[in-house]
Design a protein around this motif. Structure first.
Motif, PDB file in Angstrom:
ATOM      1  N   ALA A  33       0.486   0.061  15.126  1.00 19.16           N
ATOM      2  CA  ALA A  33      -0.681  -0.035  14.223  1.00 19.16           C
ATOM      3  C   ALA A  33      -0.307   0.756  12.866  1.00 19.16           C
ATOM      4  O   ALA A  33      -0.873   0.187  11.683  1.00 19.16           O
ATOM      5  N   LEU A  34       0.203   1.852  12.799  1.00 19.56           N
ATOM      6  CA  LEU A  34       0.855   2.240  11.822  1.00 19.56           C
ATOM      7  C   LEU A  34       1.637   1.434  10.788  1.00 19.56           C
ATOM      8  O   LEU A  34       1.589   1.619   9.750  1.00 19.56           O
ATOM      9  N   VAL A  40       0.073  -3.067   4.767  1.00 15.80           N
ATOM     10  CA  VAL A  40      -1.057  -3.461   4.124  1.00 15.80           C
ATOM     11  C   VAL A  40      -1.304  -2.551   2.948  1.00 15.80           C
ATOM     12  O   VAL A  40      -1.657  -3.042   1.878  1.00 15.80           O
ATOM     13  N   ALA A  41      -0.858  -1.582   3.090  1.00 16.05           N
ATOM     14  CA  ALA A  41      -0.902  -0.681   2.039  1.00 16.05           C
ATOM     15  C   ALA A  41      -0.068  -0.990   0.802  1.00 16.05           C
ATOM     16  O   ALA A  41      -0.563  -0.962  -0.195  1.00 16.05           O
ATOM     17  N   ILE A  42       1.082  -1.330   1.256  1.00 12.22           N
ATOM     18  CA  ILE A  42       2.142  -1.622   0.502  1.00 12.22           C
ATOM     19  C   ILE A  42       1.585  -3.127  -0.474  1.00 12.22           C
ATOM     20  O   ILE A  42       2.028  -3.020  -1.580  1.00 12.22           O
ATOM     21  N   THR A  43       1.026  -3.733   0.139  1.00 15.89           N
ATOM     22  CA  THR A  43       0.733  -5.119  -0.276  1.00 15.89           C
ATOM     23  C   THR A  43      -0.441  -4.952  -1.126  1.00 15.89           C
ATOM     24  O   THR A  43      -0.449  -5.313  -2.406  1.00 15.89           O
TER      25      THR A  43
END
Length: 51
Positions: A33-34, A40-43
């Motif tokens: 999950a991390l 997702v955060a990098i995207t």
């Protein structure tokens, strides 16, 4: 004449699997999950920076 294999003890039953030795799937799920959240955060950050 004896064969060398006669001198070896017969193989016993494998050791029973104990509950304490089972893989920790909860920890693996948290790491997965991390990793997904990091992707997702990098995207999202790259989209905001490049747009």
């Amino acid at each position: 004449m004896r064969e060398f294999s006669d001198d070896n003890d017969p193989a016993g039953d494998p050791a029973p699997i104990q509950q304490g030795d089972s893989p920790r799937f909860g920890r693996l799920l948290v790491v997965l999950a991390l990793a997904i959240l990091l992707i997702v955060a990098i995207t999202m950050l790259s989209e905001a920076y490049l747009a």
